[in-house]
Design a protein around this motif. Structure first.
Motif, short mmCIF file in Angstrom:
data_model
loop_
_atom_site.label_atom_id
_atom_site.label_comp_id
_atom_site.label_asym_id
_atom_site.label_seq_id
_atom_site.Cartn_x
_atom_site.Cartn_y
_atom_site.Cartn_z
N PHE A 7 36.89 51.34 8.23
CA PHE A 7 36.84 50.04 7.55
C PHE A 7 35.62 49.23 8.01
CE2 PHE A 7 41.48 50.66 6.80
CZ PHE A 7 41.45 50.54 5.42
N LEU A 8 35.27 49.34 9.29
CA LEU A 8 34.10 48.63 9.79
C LEU A 8 32.84 49.14 9.11
CD1 LEU A 8 32.79 46.65 11.76
CD2 LEU A 8 32.72 48.50 13.46
N GLY A 9 32.70 50.46 9.00
CA GLY A 9 31.52 51.01 8.32
C GLY A 9 31.47 50.60 6.87
N LEU A 10 32.63 50.62 6.19
CA LEU A 10 32.68 50.21 4.78
C LEU A 10 32.31 48.74 4.63
CD1 LEU A 10 33.39 50.93 1.85
CD2 LEU A 10 35.77 50.33 2.36
N GLY A 11 32.78 47.90 5.60
CA GLY A 11 32.45 46.48 5.53
C GLY A 11 30.96 46.22 5.66
N VAL A 12 30.28 46.94 6.57
CA VAL A 12 28.84 46.76 6.74
C VAL A 12 28.10 47.18 5.47
CG1 VAL A 12 26.82 47.52 8.05
CG2 VAL A 12 28.97 47.04 9.24
N ILE A 13 28.56 48.26 4.85
CA ILE A 13 27.93 48.71 3.59
C ILE A 13 28.10 47.65 2.50
CG2 ILE A 13 28.04 50.45 1.75
CD1 ILE A 13 28.78 52.48 3.90
N LEU A 14 29.29 47.06 2.40
CA LEU A 14 29.52 46.02 1.39
C LEU A 14 28.67 44.79 1.65
CD1 LEU A 14 33.42 46.28 0.99
CD2 LEU A 14 31.65 47.11 -0.58
N ILE A 15 28.46 44.46 2.94
CA ILE A 15 27.61 43.31 3.26
C ILE A 15 26.19 43.55 2.77
CG2 ILE A 15 26.53 42.08 5.19
CD1 ILE A 15 29.16 42.35 6.70
N THR A 66 24.20 37.73 10.46
CA THR A 66 22.91 37.34 9.88
C THR A 66 22.69 38.03 8.54
OG1 THR A 66 21.97 36.97 12.08
CG2 THR A 66 20.43 37.23 10.26
N ILE A 67 22.98 39.33 8.50
CA ILE A 67 22.84 40.06 7.23
C ILE A 67 23.82 39.51 6.19
CG2 ILE A 67 23.08 42.33 6.15
CD1 ILE A 67 22.23 43.57 8.77
N PHE A 68 25.05 39.22 6.61
CA PHE A 68 26.05 38.67 5.71
C PHE A 68 25.59 37.34 5.13
CE2 PHE A 68 30.42 36.60 5.32
CZ PHE A 68 30.64 37.13 4.05
N ARG A 69 25.04 36.49 6.00
CA ARG A 69 24.58 35.16 5.55
C ARG A 69 23.39 35.28 4.60
NH1 ARG A 69 24.92 33.33 10.11
NH2 ARG A 69 22.76 33.47 10.83
N LEU A 70 22.47 36.18 4.90
CA LEU A 70 21.32 36.37 4.01
C LEU A 70 21.76 36.95 2.68
CD1 LEU A 70 18.64 37.73 6.52
CD2 LEU A 70 18.71 35.48 5.44
N GLY A 71 22.75 37.87 2.71
CA GLY A 71 23.26 38.41 1.46
C GLY A 71 23.87 37.33 0.58
N LEU A 72 24.62 36.41 1.23
CA LEU A 72 25.19 35.30 0.46
C LEU A 72 24.09 34.38 -0.06
CD1 LEU A 72 28.29 34.39 2.68
CD2 LEU A 72 28.24 35.72 0.57
N ASN A 73 23.04 34.16 0.73
CA ASN A 73 21.90 33.35 0.29
C ASN A 73 21.27 33.93 -0.97
OD1 ASN A 73 20.85 32.13 3.44
ND2 ASN A 73 21.32 30.89 1.68
N ILE A 74 21.07 35.24 -0.95
CA ILE A 74 20.45 35.89 -2.11
C ILE A 74 21.36 35.82 -3.32
CG2 ILE A 74 19.61 38.11 -2.99
CD1 ILE A 74 18.72 38.75 -0.13
N SER A 75 22.67 36.03 -3.12
CA SER A 75 23.61 35.95 -4.25
C SER A 75 23.66 34.55 -4.82
CB SER A 75 25.00 36.39 -3.78
OG SER A 75 25.01 37.74 -3.36
N SER A 76 23.69 33.53 -3.94
CA SER A 76 23.73 32.15 -4.43
C SER A 76 22.42 31.79 -5.14
CB SER A 76 24.01 31.19 -3.28
OG SER A 76 22.97 31.26 -2.31
N THR A 77 21.30 32.30 -4.63
CA THR A 77 20.02 32.04 -5.30
C THR A 77 20.01 32.63 -6.71
OG1 THR A 77 18.85 32.01 -3.20
CG2 THR A 77 17.54 32.44 -5.17
N ARG A 78 20.58 33.83 -6.83
CA ARG A 78 20.64 34.47 -8.14
C ARG A 78 21.45 33.61 -9.12
NH1 ARG A 78 22.68 38.78 -6.57
NH2 ARG A 78 20.82 40.11 -6.44
N LEU A 79 22.59 33.07 -8.67
CA LEU A 79 23.41 32.24 -9.54
C LEU A 79 22.73 30.91 -9.86
CD1 LEU A 79 27.00 32.81 -8.07
CD2 LEU A 79 26.13 33.61 -10.27
N ILE A 80 22.08 30.31 -8.86
CA ILE A 80 21.40 29.03 -9.09
C ILE A 80 20.30 29.19 -10.13
CG2 ILE A 80 19.92 27.30 -8.01
CD1 ILE A 80 21.53 27.66 -5.45
N LEU A 81 19.50 30.23 -10.03
CA LEU A 81 18.37 30.40 -10.93
C LEU A 81 18.78 30.89 -12.32
CD1 LEU A 81 15.74 31.97 -8.50
CD2 LEU A 81 16.00 29.59 -9.18
N THR A 82 19.94 31.58 -12.41
CA THR A 82 20.36 32.10 -13.73
C THR A 82 21.28 31.15 -14.49
OG1 THR A 82 22.14 33.30 -12.62
CG2 THR A 82 20.09 34.51 -13.04
N THR A 83 22.19 30.48 -13.77
CA THR A 83 23.18 29.63 -14.45
C THR A 83 23.13 28.18 -14.02
OG1 THR A 83 24.89 30.07 -12.78
CG2 THR A 83 24.71 31.63 -14.62
#
Length: 677
Positions: A7-15, A66-83
């Protein structure tokens, strides 16, 4: 593999997948709340941990969050710029902080980011770097202390392994924290860059693509950017704070809150002075007592409570101290540990630590082990464990050798140099610093590595610093073996012989000789560097003569005669050996001055006559030493022991043998005679 690891390995991949896969607004909001929860959990865990190693996986968690936070930053940026809408969490943060004023909201966001980047993150990074450096620098001394305690028997091998592992874990942790702190620093930089991109790109997209007015686009994307930045900056701020707390934390057995209270509010006077200062501010400044009075009252109340608690604690401590003192009086054995004295100690200044540290290539500990084995093989006795420890009171490059807690020798080395000694036949000189070899007092010079090969080619004897210390320690141990031999050691040696010579030991002790008498004979032999390794033969001789002789000095002489082969092999090296003999008149004079008492025999010789004998002896000795020969004094068997007693104080290393101690195959030549005529 366990399910938790999967589960830990799967969680890192999802992040990592967050960077690529678009997220809906609801799922993004949930992940943002999870991110804030994790940051709070990490902050509190670091605050409540007793030592840094309690969170040994903190650097790994730092990377994952840090990777999790940057991933969320990129996802939120995508939503901000598209919608132009990134969900309720980001919108709520943006609107709440800005309070309807975009400028204020942006300034607050910028302040939080700057504080995180310039103050907490950079400070944590510097502390982690310094902690890593000092932890690594302190490793040799800690390793050496563990080895010294192990050699001294204070700890066992299991405890030593545990302490070594803790030292290695500390070094690995602070080294990892030094690198992991860069994640937090660069994450703050990335957050600023992403916020700038969101505002600029959002305005362009809103005006060009979505046909928004400039002010509308500015308002919409700025609020979203502020909300997105704060949602990322606040968890980053929490984790940065956790990082700083962890790398500045020292090991403690109590809770952090109680320690802070004890260290910063250790006296009621502190609180009283704080309250008085607040009252003074309200009295002499426009603040007024209405504002400062309640705060001052709170400090006075806390000070009074602390005073009462301190009085109660003082009474308890006084009672406890009296109980402990009474208990100490009732238990006189509690000071036994303080009375223990190490038989052999080697102390050295901090400059010699690298010679004893295995991690720095030092082999002094191994050499000490070899010394004990060498002496056991050469002289057949048990050498006590040598305690090694650093001593900050000594100069950096000085070492001290102690026997039973008293310093008997001291030496100084020149680190990164070699000692070169002229064997006596080398004419060419080598540039260096003049010194004296500590073990034998020979003239020598300190030379650098670059001159080592030149000195060896010219015939000098060149030794390194560990060899100098080891040789000095070996000679000191040999010269003090007689006093280091205890009854317990003697019993161990006798038990070893009894395994193969049970009848012999059964006849000898305790029927004929006591343990102390056997110890005295063995000590007499060791005092003149006679090996007692052939203990079975020694016991055979003692069993032969003990029924009629109880004087341990006389018994020692009979043992020496029985060990004639070993003594001759040690003393006489060449086919023809030059010796100094005693005038028969001196021998008769010595025997006529022997006094026998219950405590043993001694020579009561006239001091003036003794001085004449010593002066004549020194002249004869100088004749041999001037031509490079070892002086050997040959006497009759009955006189040998008493002549050795007379000369021991003046010439302690003088070799005195009797005619009965010379093997028949040895040829001797008398080159001088000691006389007073």
């Amino acid at each position: 593999m366990r399910s938790g690891d999967a589960f830990l390995g799967l969680g890192v991949i999802l992040i990592v997948a967050l960077i690529i896969v678009p997220l809906p607004q609801v799922l993004l909001s949930i992940f943002l709340l999870v991110n804030i929860s994790i940051a709070i959990m990490i902050l509190l865990s670091s605050l409540f941990s007793q030592e840094a190693l309690d969170l040994s996986l903190f650097p790994t968690m730092l990377l994952i969050t840090t990777i999790f936070r940057l991933g969320l930053n990129i996802s939120s940026t995508r939503l901000i710029l598209t919608t132009a809408d990134a969900g309720e969490v980001i919108r709520a943060f943006g609107e709440f902080v800005s309070g309807g004023n975009l400028v204020i909201g942006f300034i607050i966001f910028l302040i939080i980011t700057i504080v995180n980047f310039q103050v907490i993150t950079k400070g944590s990074e510097r502390v982690a770097e310094v902690s890593a450096r000092f932890t690594l620098d302190a490793m040799p001394g800690k390793q050496m202390a563990i080895d010294a305690d192990l050699n001294s028997g204070f700890i066992d091998e299991t405890m030593a392994k545990t302490r070594r592992k803790k030292i290695q874990d500390e070094a690995s942790f602070f080294g990892a924290m030094d690198g992991a702190s860069k994640f937090v620093k660069n994450d703050a930089v990335a957050g600023l860059a992403i916020s700038f991109i969101n505002i600029v790109a959002g305005i362009i997209i809103g005006v060009v693509t979505l046909d928004m007015e400039f002010t509308e686009a500015l308002s919409t994307y700025t609020i979203m950017t502020i909300g997105d930045g704060l949602v990322s900056a606040i968890p980053a701020l929490l984790i940065s704070t956790a990082t700083g707390i962890l790398v500045t934390k020292s090991q403690a057995d109590s809770e952090m809150s109680s320690i802070i209270l004890k260290q910063f509010v250790y006296s009621p006077i502190v609180l009283y002075l704080v309250g008085a200062t607040i009252v003074a501010l309200g009295t002499f400044t426009p603040m007024g007592l209405v504002l400062t009075g309640p705060i001052a009252i709170i400090w006075f109340i806390l000070g009074n409570r602390l005073q009462n608690a301190k009085n109660v604690q003082d009474v308890k401590e006084e009672i406890a101290t009296e109980d402990v003192q009474a208990e100490e009086i009732r238990k006189p054995e509690n000071v036994i540990n303080l009375l223990q004295v190490d038989p052999i100690e080697l102390e050295f200044g901090y400059g010699i630590i690298p010679l004893a540290d295995v991690n720095q290539g030092g082999d002094l500990l191994d050499r000490v082990v070899m010394i004990r084995r060498q002496v056991a093989l050469e002289l057949g006795t048990i050498v006590p464990i040598v305690r090694l420890r650093d001593n900050i009171q000594l100069p950096p490059n000085v070492y001290s050798i102690k026997i039973k807690g008293v310093e008997v020798a001291r030496g100084e080395i020149l680190f990164d140099h070699y000692m070169a000694m002229n064997p006596g036949y080398v004419d060419e000189e080598v540039d260096g610093i003049e010194t004296v070899e500590p073990a034998f007092g020979l003239p020598a010079i300190w030379i650098t590595e670059s001159k080592r090969e030149i000195a060896e080619v010219r015939g000098y004897t060149v030794v390194d610093c560990p060899s100098i210390i080891a040789t000095h320690l070996t000679e000191i141990i040999k010269s003090h073996l007689a006093e280091l031999l205890t009854r317990q050691d003697t019993q161990t040696l006798i038990n070893n012989v009894a395994e193969t010579h049970g009848a012999l030991i059964g006849e000898l002790t305790p029927k004929l000789l006591g343990l102390g008498e056997i110890q005295k004979v063995l000590a007499n032999l060791l005092s003149e560097n006679i090996s007692i390794r052939d203990l079975a033969t020694i016991c055979e001789i003692l069993a032969d003569y003990a029924p009629t002789i109880r004087d341990t000095d006389v018994l020692t002489e009979y043992v020496r005669q029985g060990l004639a082969r070993a003594i001759s092999k040690r003393v006489f090296i060449g086919p023809s050996n030059k010796v100094i003999t005693l005038d028969p008149n001196i021998e008769q004079l010595i025997m006529g001055s022997v006094q026998h008492t219950e405590q043993g025999s001694y020579v009561a010789l006239d001091p003036q006559v003794l001085q004449k004998i010593i002066n004549k002896l020194k002249k004869e000795i100088n004749k041999l030493t001037s031509i490079g020969l070892q002086p050997i004094i040959l006497t009759s068997p009955i006189v040998r022991i008493y002549f050795k007693q007379l000369t021991k104080q003046y010439i302690p290393d003088l070799v005195v043998v009797s005619y009965n101690e010379i093997e028949q195959s040895v040829e001797i030549q008398s080159v001088g005679m000691v006389s007073v005529g």
